[in-house]
Design a protein around this motif. Structure first.
Motif, PDB file in Angstrom:
ATOM      1  N   ARG A   4      53.084   1.009  21.353  1.00 27.26           N
ATOM      2  CA  ARG A   4      52.359   1.387  22.867  1.00 27.26           C
ATOM      3  C   ARG A   4      53.077   2.721  23.601  1.00 27.26           C
ATOM      4  NH1 ARG A   4      50.119  -2.818  26.403  1.00 27.26           N
ATOM      5  NH2 ARG A   4      48.908  -4.030  24.988  1.00 27.26           N
ATOM      6  N   CYS A   5      52.538   3.278  24.408  1.00 25.52           N
ATOM      7  CA  CYS A   5      53.163   4.391  25.293  1.00 25.52           C
ATOM      8  C   CYS A   5      53.617   4.090  26.814  1.00 25.52           C
ATOM      9  CB  CYS A   5      51.898   5.338  25.231  1.00 25.52           C
ATOM     10  SG  CYS A   5      52.299   6.832  26.362  1.00 25.52           S
ATOM     11  N   ALA A   6      54.755   4.676  27.082  1.00 23.03           N
ATOM     12  CA  ALA A   6      55.223   4.427  28.315  1.00 23.03           C
ATOM     13  C   ALA A   6      54.720   5.164  29.466  1.00 23.03           C
ATOM     14  CB  ALA A   6      56.878   4.267  28.199  1.00 23.03           C
ATOM     15  N   CYS A   7      54.117   6.113  29.064  1.00 20.75           N
ATOM     16  CA  CYS A   7      53.502   7.167  30.307  1.00 20.75           C
ATOM     17  C   CYS A   7      52.551   6.686  30.902  1.00 20.75           C
ATOM     18  CB  CYS A   7      53.238   8.286  29.607  1.00 20.75           C
ATOM     19  SG  CYS A   7      54.318   9.299  28.773  1.00 20.75           S
ATOM     20  N   ILE A   8      52.347   6.776  32.339  1.00 17.63           N
ATOM     21  CA  ILE A   8      51.377   6.156  33.105  1.00 17.63           C
ATOM     22  C   ILE A   8      50.024   6.690  32.763  1.00 17.63           C
ATOM     23  CG2 ILE A   8      50.281   6.018  35.560  1.00 17.63           C
ATOM     24  CD1 ILE A   8      53.114   6.083  36.421  1.00 17.63           C
ATOM     25  N   GLY A   9      49.674   7.946  32.612  1.00 23.51           N
ATOM     26  CA  GLY A   9      48.524   8.505  32.042  1.00 23.51           C
ATOM     27  C   GLY A   9      48.260   8.468  30.731  1.00 23.51           C
ATOM     28  N   GLY A  10      49.097   7.960  29.697  1.00 21.83           N
ATOM     29  CA  GLY A  10      48.958   7.674  28.486  1.00 21.83           C
ATOM     30  C   GLY A  10      49.578   8.842  27.651  1.00 21.83           C
ATOM     31  N   CYS A  11      49.728   8.752  26.418  1.00 24.02           N
ATOM     32  CA  CYS A  11      50.233   9.912  25.613  1.00 24.02           C
ATOM     33  C   CYS A  11      49.551  10.873  24.851  1.00 24.02           C
ATOM     34  CB  CYS A  11      51.096   8.959  24.809  1.00 24.02           C
ATOM     35  SG  CYS A  11      52.671   8.172  25.428  1.00 24.02           S
ATOM     36  N   GLY A  12      48.196  11.226  25.359  1.00 25.10           N
ATOM     37  CA  GLY A  12      47.110  11.973  24.966  1.00 25.10           C
ATOM     38  C   GLY A  12      47.904  13.123  24.249  1.00 25.10           C
ATOM     39  N   GLY A  13      48.310  14.050  25.123  1.00 23.95           N
ATOM     40  CA  GLY A  13      48.640  15.541  24.714  1.00 23.95           C
ATOM     41  C   GLY A  13      49.870  15.834  25.432  1.00 23.95           C
ATOM     42  N   GLY A  14      50.139  17.082  25.041  1.00 24.65           N
ATOM     43  CA  GLY A  14      51.440  17.590  25.701  1.00 24.65           C
ATOM     44  C   GLY A  14      51.016  18.492  27.150  1.00 24.65           C
ATOM     45  N   ALA A  15      51.941  19.356  27.587  1.00 23.55           N
ATOM     46  CA  ALA A  15      51.706  19.932  28.666  1.00 23.55           C
ATOM     47  C   ALA A  15      50.551  20.975  28.568  1.00 23.55           C
ATOM     48  CB  ALA A  15      52.759  20.965  29.060  1.00 23.55           C
ATOM     49  N   GLY A  16      50.187  21.372  27.703  1.00 22.31           N
ATOM     50  CA  GLY A  16      49.050  22.507  27.610  1.00 22.31           C
ATOM     51  C   GLY A  16      49.171  23.620  28.217  1.00 22.31           C
ATOM     52  N   CYS A  17      47.912  24.318  28.386  1.00 24.46           N
ATOM     53  CA  CYS A  17      47.998  25.411  29.122  1.00 24.46           C
ATOM     54  C   CYS A  17      46.654  25.366  30.193  1.00 24.46           C
ATOM     55  CB  CYS A  17      47.484  26.811  28.314  1.00 24.46           C
ATOM     56  SG  CYS A  17      47.774  28.225  28.951  1.00 24.46           S
ATOM     57  N   GLY A  18      47.047  25.559  31.344  1.00 24.21           N
ATOM     58  CA  GLY A  18      46.241  25.112  32.264  1.00 24.21           C
ATOM     59  C   GLY A  18      45.349  26.380  32.960  1.00 24.21           C
ATOM     60  N   PRO A  19      44.508  26.369  33.745  1.00 21.50           N
ATOM     61  CA  PRO A  19      43.529  27.281  33.997  1.00 21.50           C
ATOM     62  C   PRO A  19      44.238  28.717  34.349  1.00 21.50           C
ATOM     63  CG  PRO A  19      43.266  25.384  35.446  1.00 21.50           C
ATOM     64  CD  PRO A  19      44.341  25.020  34.572  1.00 21.50           C
ATOM     65  N   PHE A  20      45.313  28.572  35.162  1.00 22.46           N
ATOM     66  CA  PHE A  20      45.968  29.762  35.427  1.00 22.46           C
ATOM     67  C   PHE A  20      46.602  30.520  34.006  1.00 22.46           C
ATOM     68  CE2 PHE A  20      50.352  31.703  36.898  1.00 22.46           C
ATOM     69  CZ  PHE A  20      49.558  32.675  37.784  1.00 22.46           C
ATOM     70  N   CYS A  21      47.316  29.659  33.686  1.00 22.97           N
ATOM     71  CA  CYS A  21      47.783  30.213  32.364  1.00 22.97           C
ATOM     72  C   CYS A  21      46.979  30.987  31.349  1.00 22.97           C
ATOM     73  CB  CYS A  21      48.716  29.149  31.598  1.00 22.97           C
ATOM     74  SG  CYS A  21      49.171  29.322  29.940  1.00 22.97           S
ATOM     75  N   VAL A  22      45.638  30.264  31.227  1.00 27.90           N
ATOM     76  CA  VAL A  22      44.539  30.846  30.670  1.00 27.90           C
ATOM     77  C   VAL A  22      43.926  32.008  31.179  1.00 27.90           C
ATOM     78  CG1 VAL A  22      42.187  30.328  29.960  1.00 27.90           C
ATOM     79  CG2 VAL A  22      43.784  28.390  29.754  1.00 27.90           C
ATOM     80  N   THR A  23      44.011  32.146  32.368  1.00 25.52           N
ATOM     81  CA  THR A  23      43.616  33.438  33.072  1.00 25.52           C
ATOM     82  C   THR A  23      44.478  34.579  33.063  1.00 25.52           C
ATOM     83  OG1 THR A  23      42.570  32.159  34.828  1.00 25.52           O
ATOM     84  CG2 THR A  23      42.872  34.508  35.285  1.00 25.52           C
ATOM     85  N   VAL A  24      45.853  34.180  33.036  1.00 25.05           N
ATOM     86  CA  VAL A  24      46.826  35.230  32.815  1.00 25.05           C
ATOM     87  C   VAL A  24      46.822  35.726  31.283  1.00 25.05           C
ATOM     88  CG1 VAL A  24      49.336  35.678  32.564  1.00 25.05           C
ATOM     89  CG2 VAL A  24      48.427  34.305  34.610  1.00 25.05           C
ATOM     90  N   LEU A  25      46.703  34.810  30.318  1.00 25.91           N
ATOM     91  CA  LEU A  25      46.262  35.277  28.938  1.00 25.91           C
ATOM     92  C   LEU A  25      45.389  36.085  28.758  1.00 25.91           C
ATOM     93  CD1 LEU A  25      47.940  31.873  27.151  1.00 25.91           C
ATOM     94  CD2 LEU A  25      49.150  34.042  27.385  1.00 25.91           C
ATOM     95  N   LEU A  26      44.335  35.625  29.417  1.00 28.52           N
ATOM     96  CA  LEU A  26      43.116  36.500  29.144  1.00 28.52           C
ATOM     97  C   LEU A  26      43.063  37.829  29.661  1.00 28.52           C
ATOM     98  CD1 LEU A  26      40.098  36.215  28.092  1.00 28.52           C
ATOM     99  CD2 LEU A  26      39.444  35.628  30.458  1.00 28.52           C
ATOM    100  N   VAL A  27      43.452  38.003  30.877  1.00 29.96           N
ATOM    101  CA  VAL A  27      43.929  39.226  31.629  1.00 29.96           C
ATOM    102  C   VAL A  27      44.729  40.051  30.615  1.00 29.96           C
ATOM    103  CG1 VAL A  27      44.898  40.439  33.296  1.00 29.96           C
ATOM    104  CG2 VAL A  27      43.245  38.727  33.918  1.00 29.96           C
ATOM    105  N   LEU A  28      45.984  39.611  30.238  1.00 28.92           N
ATOM    106  CA  LEU A  28      46.845  40.196  29.445  1.00 28.92           C
ATOM    107  C   LEU A  28      46.355  40.974  28.112  1.00 28.92           C
ATOM    108  CD1 LEU A  28      50.128  38.308  29.936  1.00 28.92           C
ATOM    109  CD2 LEU A  28      49.502  40.711  30.716  1.00 28.92           C
ATOM    110  N   THR A  29      45.471  39.807  27.380  1.00 29.88           N
ATOM    111  CA  THR A  29      44.748  40.296  26.249  1.00 29.88           C
ATOM    112  C   THR A  29      43.767  41.431  26.349  1.00 29.88           C
ATOM    113  OG1 THR A  29      45.105  37.640  25.387  1.00 29.88           O
ATOM    114  CG2 THR A  29      43.401  39.413  24.244  1.00 29.88           C
ATOM    115  N   ILE A  30      42.889  41.069  27.378  1.00 33.17           N
ATOM    116  CA  ILE A  30      41.977  42.134  27.753  1.00 33.17           C
ATOM    117  C   ILE A  30      42.704  43.530  28.058  1.00 33.17           C
ATOM    118  CG2 ILE A  30      40.215  43.115  29.371  1.00 33.17           C
ATOM    119  CD1 ILE A  30      39.488  40.159  29.576  1.00 33.17           C
ATOM    120  N   GLY A  31      43.685  43.631  28.806  1.00 34.03           N
ATOM    121  CA  GLY A  31      44.573  44.704  28.983  1.00 34.03           C
ATOM    122  C   GLY A  31      45.001  45.388  27.874  1.00 34.03           C
ATOM    123  N   MET A  32      45.620  44.535  26.981  1.00 34.96           N
ATOM    124  CA  MET A  32      46.381  45.055  25.931  1.00 34.96           C
ATOM    125  C   MET A  32      45.156  45.565  24.804  1.00 34.96           C
ATOM    126  SD  MET A  32      49.514  44.997  26.215  1.00 34.96           S
ATOM    127  CE  MET A  32      50.002  45.226  24.616  1.00 34.96           C
ATOM    128  N   GLY A  33      43.948  45.074  24.903  1.00 29.84           N
ATOM    129  CA  GLY A  33      42.986  45.648  23.930  1.00 29.84           C
ATOM    130  C   GLY A  33      42.460  46.769  24.575  1.00 29.84           C
TER     131      GLY A  33
END
Length: 105
Positions: A1-30
């Protein structure tokens, strides 16, 4: 069993802001990498400044941002406080001798 309220499905992951920053940096470097490669091999650029894509545009960006900011602040100050600049007339072509002495000494 899992002790977390929301379940133990996944880690912290990358949210929408993180994805946007990574996308802008990748496009800029390209953009930089492809532009520098093009300028080096197609145009024969030898220095870093010659290789940077659209270097004249990027030199002008800070100045244009300052002018825009200054204009916006002037507009806001005029609207809120009644403080502003007065328009000055531009010299005509025949007024180019205004700095010369008109006395006949």
């Amino acid at each position: 069993r899992c002790a977390c309220i929301g379940g133990c499905g996944g880690g912290a992951g990358c949210g929408p802001f993180c994805v946007t920053v990574l996308l802008v940096l990748t496009i800029g470097m390209g953009y930089l990498a492809l532009g520098m490669a093009y300028n080096k091999f197609a145009k024969g650029a030898t220095t870093i400044e010659e290789m940077l894509p659209h270097v004249a545009f990027w030199h002008a960006v800070p100045v244009r941002c300052m002018v825009c900011f200054s204009g916006a602040m002037g507009f806001i100050a005029e609207r809120l406080f009644g403080v502003g600049y007065q328009q000055v007339s531009v010299l005509d072509d025949d007024d180019d001798d205004m700095f010369e002495d008109d006395d006949d000494n």
